[in-house]
Design a protein around this motif. Structure first.
Motif, PDB file in Angstrom:
ATOM      1  N   TYR A  81       0.835  -1.201   0.000  1.00 10.13           N
ATOM      2  CA  TYR A  81       0.000   0.000   0.000  1.00 10.13           C
ATOM      3  C   TYR A  81       0.867   1.248   0.000  1.00 10.13           C
ATOM      4  N   LEU A  82       1.917   1.247   0.830  1.00 10.86           N
ATOM      5  CA  LEU A  82       2.799   2.413   0.912  1.00 10.86           C
ATOM      6  C   LEU A  82       3.491   2.684  -0.418  1.00 10.86           C
ATOM      7  N   VAL A  83       3.926   1.628  -1.085  1.00  9.35           N
ATOM      8  CA  VAL A  83       4.627   1.788  -2.371  1.00  9.35           C
ATOM      9  C   VAL A  83       3.673   2.340  -3.427  1.00  9.35           C
ATOM     10  N   LEU A  84       2.522   1.680  -3.582  1.00  4.15           N
ATOM     11  CA  LEU A  84       1.598   2.058  -4.655  1.00  4.15           C
ATOM     12  C   LEU A  84       0.855   3.358  -4.358  1.00  4.15           C
ATOM     13  N   ALA A  85       0.285   3.458  -3.146  1.00  9.89           N
ATOM     14  CA  ALA A  85      -0.556   4.612  -2.830  1.00  9.89           C
ATOM     15  C   ALA A  85       0.241   5.835  -2.426  1.00  9.89           C
ATOM     16  N   SER A  86       1.246   5.638  -1.566  1.00  7.70           N
ATOM     17  CA  SER A  86       1.970   6.790  -1.012  1.00  7.70           C
ATOM     18  C   SER A  86       3.196   7.180  -1.829  1.00  7.70           C
ATOM     19  N   SER A  87       4.068   6.206  -2.113  1.00  8.72           N
ATOM     20  CA  SER A  87       5.316   6.533  -2.807  1.00  8.72           C
ATOM     21  C   SER A  87       5.113   6.861  -4.277  1.00  8.72           C
ATOM     22  N   ILE A  88       4.087   6.276  -4.905  1.00 11.38           N
ATOM     23  CA  ILE A  88       3.886   6.511  -6.348  1.00 11.38           C
ATOM     24  C   ILE A  88       2.702   7.439  -6.611  1.00 11.38           C
ATOM     25  N   VAL A  89       1.491   6.995  -6.295  1.00 10.53           N
ATOM     26  CA  VAL A  89       0.300   7.797  -6.630  1.00 10.53           C
ATOM     27  C   VAL A  89       0.336   9.160  -5.940  1.00 10.53           C
ATOM     28  N   ALA A  90       0.606   9.181  -4.625  1.00  6.62           N
ATOM     29  CA  ALA A  90       0.586  10.447  -3.892  1.00  6.62           C
ATOM     30  C   ALA A  90       1.714  11.371  -4.343  1.00  6.62           C
ATOM     31  N   PHE A  91       2.905  10.817  -4.616  1.00  8.04           N
ATOM     32  CA  PHE A  91       4.016  11.663  -5.068  1.00  8.04           C
ATOM     33  C   PHE A  91       3.724  12.262  -6.438  1.00  8.04           C
ATOM     34  N   VAL A  92       3.177  11.447  -7.342  1.00  6.94           N
ATOM     35  CA  VAL A  92       2.816  11.954  -8.671  1.00  6.94           C
ATOM     36  C   VAL A  92       1.749  13.038  -8.534  1.00  6.94           C
ATOM     37  N   ALA A  93       0.745  12.781  -7.698  1.00  9.41           N
ATOM     38  CA  ALA A  93      -0.321  13.756  -7.483  1.00  9.41           C
ATOM     39  C   ALA A  93       0.222  15.032  -6.857  1.00  9.41           C
ATOM     40  N   PHE A  94       1.155  14.886  -5.915  1.00  9.50           N
ATOM     41  CA  PHE A  94       1.741  16.048  -5.238  1.00  9.50           C
ATOM     42  C   PHE A  94       2.501  16.941  -6.220  1.00  9.50           C
ATOM     43  N   ILE A  95       3.352  16.337  -7.011  1.00  9.95           N
ATOM     44  CA  ILE A  95       4.145  17.118  -7.974  1.00  9.95           C
ATOM     45  C   ILE A  95       3.233  17.781  -9.006  1.00  9.95           C
ATOM     46  N   TYR A  96       2.201  17.048  -9.455  1.00  7.74           N
ATOM     47  CA  TYR A  96       1.238  17.610 -10.411  1.00  7.74           C
ATOM     48  C   TYR A  96       0.499  18.799  -9.795  1.00  7.74           C
ATOM     49  N   THR A  97       0.110  18.638  -8.536  1.00  7.42           N
ATOM     50  CA  THR A  97      -0.588  19.710  -7.825  1.00  7.42           C
ATOM     51  C   THR A  97       0.287  20.950  -7.689  1.00  7.42           C
ATOM     52  N   MET A  98       1.559  20.736  -7.343  1.00  2.00           N
ATOM     53  CA  MET A  98       2.492  21.858  -7.172  1.00  2.00           C
ATOM     54  C   MET A  98       2.710  22.607  -8.482  1.00  2.00           C
ATOM     55  N   LYS A  99       2.604  21.894  -9.595  1.00  2.00           N
ATOM     56  CA  LYS A  99       2.823  22.516 -10.898  1.00  2.00           C
ATOM     57  C   LYS A  99       1.631  23.346 -11.368  1.00  2.00           C
ATOM     58  N   HIS A 100       0.424  22.945 -10.963  1.00  2.00           N
ATOM     59  CA  HIS A 100      -0.776  23.533 -11.560  1.00  2.00           C
ATOM     60  C   HIS A 100      -1.681  24.299 -10.598  1.00  2.00           C
ATOM     61  N   LEU A 101      -1.324  24.372  -9.312  1.00  2.00           N
ATOM     62  CA  LEU A 101      -2.109  25.159  -8.364  1.00  2.00           C
ATOM     63  C   LEU A 101      -1.217  26.174  -7.661  1.00  2.00           C
ATOM     64  N   GLU A 102      -1.837  27.199  -7.142  1.00  2.00           N
ATOM     65  CA  GLU A 102      -1.090  28.185  -6.359  1.00  2.00           C
ATOM     66  C   GLU A 102      -0.455  27.490  -5.157  1.00  2.00           C
ATOM     67  N   PRO A 103       0.786  27.861  -4.799  1.00  2.00           N
ATOM     68  CA  PRO A 103       1.466  27.217  -3.671  1.00  2.00           C
ATOM     69  C   PRO A 103       0.633  27.201  -2.394  1.00  2.00           C
ATOM     70  N   ALA A 104      -0.112  28.290  -2.132  1.00  2.00           N
ATOM     71  CA  ALA A 104      -0.921  28.364  -0.914  1.00  2.00           C
ATOM     72  C   ALA A 104      -2.004  27.292  -0.899  1.00  2.00           C
ATOM     73  N   ILE A 105      -2.548  26.985  -2.079  1.00  2.00           N
ATOM     74  CA  ILE A 105      -3.584  25.947  -2.169  1.00  2.00           C
ATOM     75  C   ILE A 105      -2.944  24.564  -2.174  1.00  2.00           C
ATOM     76  N   ALA A 106      -1.862  24.423  -2.938  1.00  2.00           N
ATOM     77  CA  ALA A 106      -1.187  23.127  -3.037  1.00  2.00           C
ATOM     78  C   ALA A 106      -0.668  22.644  -1.689  1.00  2.00           C
ATOM     79  N   SER A 107      -0.337  23.586  -0.795  1.00  2.00           N
ATOM     80  CA  SER A 107       0.218  23.218   0.508  1.00  2.00           C
ATOM     81  C   SER A 107      -0.854  22.826   1.528  1.00  2.00           C
ATOM     82  N   LEU A 108      -2.132  22.886   1.125  1.00  2.00           N
ATOM     83  CA  LEU A 108      -3.211  22.552   2.056  1.00  2.00           C
ATOM     84  C   LEU A 108      -3.135  21.101   2.535  1.00  2.00           C
ATOM     85  N   TYR A 109      -2.490  20.237   1.745  1.00  2.00           N
ATOM     86  CA  TYR A 109      -2.363  18.839   2.152  1.00  2.00           C
ATOM     87  C   TYR A 109      -1.688  18.715   3.520  1.00  2.00           C
ATOM     88  N   ALA A 110      -0.786  19.659   3.821  1.00  2.00           N
ATOM     89  CA  ALA A 110      -0.032  19.606   5.079  1.00  2.00           C
ATOM     90  C   ALA A 110      -0.939  19.770   6.296  1.00  2.00           C
TER      91      ALA A 110
END
Length: 307
Positions: A223-252
């Motif tokens: 689960y950690l490999v597929l969901a966290s290390s791959i899907v979440a990282f890809v989603a995170f980088i995509y989010t950082m590229k296409h949303l304002e930093p203030a919005i993208a950082s809401l995950y924290a």
């Protein structure tokens, strides 16, 4: 579906998946497999999948200089930050570990101020830092009575070191970006970090043969490999590229709450009113610090002498 809509979906995925990863990691280490070994297997599998994907797509191997850089970042982000945080989960609740990790913007302010002299500790920044520390104090105090286990202080120390290492890594990456595809670079960082983790496991003399790793640990790692290390990282980088930093950082602000609630439901971690209030106070503090930093960056762009 527009790019922005996809980015918002990515933000939701990042927030939830990284929140659940704390609980999954705790389940993995509760089965008798050392935390460093769990982290090593996770990063090796995740990194290998990333690297193999980009090699098949025709990406070149990193140059020796790039590989040295990627190894250094892997040490900070995946050996110390992720490895130590995984070990800490054997001793402290997953929600508390996630909350400590969320404090990294506060340590970034202090590090930037001490070593680069380019961050101002404004009134809002100070209030945010004070709230963050106060909130953690609430959670720590309540956990000491409801979730205390042998090694509790050791777990807290490892979590703080992990958070500081993540802070240093993010600062270095922001100042010296390697010229590589961000996803590919993440894969190499995971892979190089996994080799270092494996060496640490062997040196420690505390490891479980691969054939003896419990099924529940393998399920958690998968689960950690597929969901966290791959899907979440890809989603995170995509989010950082296409949303304002203030919005993208809401995950924290969201993933610690997910970790706390899920830890209560799945691993029977106690959730008291003090822990809940302390968590909210901490996240408000982190929000204020992030808001202060955002204003300083905007001011620096319009008035370079302001910093």
């Amino acid at each position: 579906m527009t790019i922005k809509q996809k980015a918002y979906i990515g933000l939701v995925a990042t927030s939830i998946l990284w929140g659940t990863s704390w609980v999954a990691s705790k389940i993995a280490v509760q089965q008798g497999v050392p935390g460093l070994e769990v982290a090593a297997i996770r990063q090796f599998l995740g990194g290998s999948l990333f690297v193999l994907f980009f090699l098949i797509r025709g990406e070149k191997f990193p140059t020796p200089k790039q590989l040295l850089w990627l190894t250094g970042m892997g040490m900070l982000l995946f050996v110390i930050a992720n490895g130590f945080a995984t070990v800490a989960l054997l001793y402290i609740p997953s929600g508390l570990a996630a909350l400590i990790a969320a404090l990294y913007p506060l340590s970034v302010v202090v590090i930037e101020k001490l070593f680069f002299k380019n961050t101002k500790i404004t009134a809002i920044t100070f209030i945010g830092m004070l709230l963050g520390i106060t909130g953690i104090g609430f959670v720590f105090y309540d956990n000491a009575f409801h979730n205390y286990t042998e090694g509790y202080i050791w777990g807290l120390l490892l979590s703080v070191i992990a958070m500081l290492s993540w802070s240093v890594g993010t600062i270095i990456i922001a100042r010296n970006k390697v010229k590589m595809n961000a996803y590919n670079a993440t894969g190499w960082q995971m892979l190089m970090g996994s080799f270092v983790l494996m060496i640490m496991v062997l040196v420690s003399g505390k490891s479980v043969p691969i054939t003896s790793v419990p099924v529940n640990t393998w399920l958690a790692i998968s689960y950690l490999v597929l969901a966290s290390s791959i899907v979440a990282f890809v989603a995170f980088i995509y989010t950082m590229k296409h949303l304002e930093p203030a919005i993208a950082s809401l995950y924290a602000y969201i993933n610690p709450l997910v970790a706390i609630l899920l830890g209560t439901l799945i691993t029977n971690e106690k959730l008291t009113i003090n822990i809940f209030i302390g968590s909210l106070i901490t996240l408000i503090g982190v929000f204020l610090v992030n808001r202060s930093l955002k204003k300083q960056r905007e001011q620096a762009l319009t008035d370079p002498d302001a910093m």
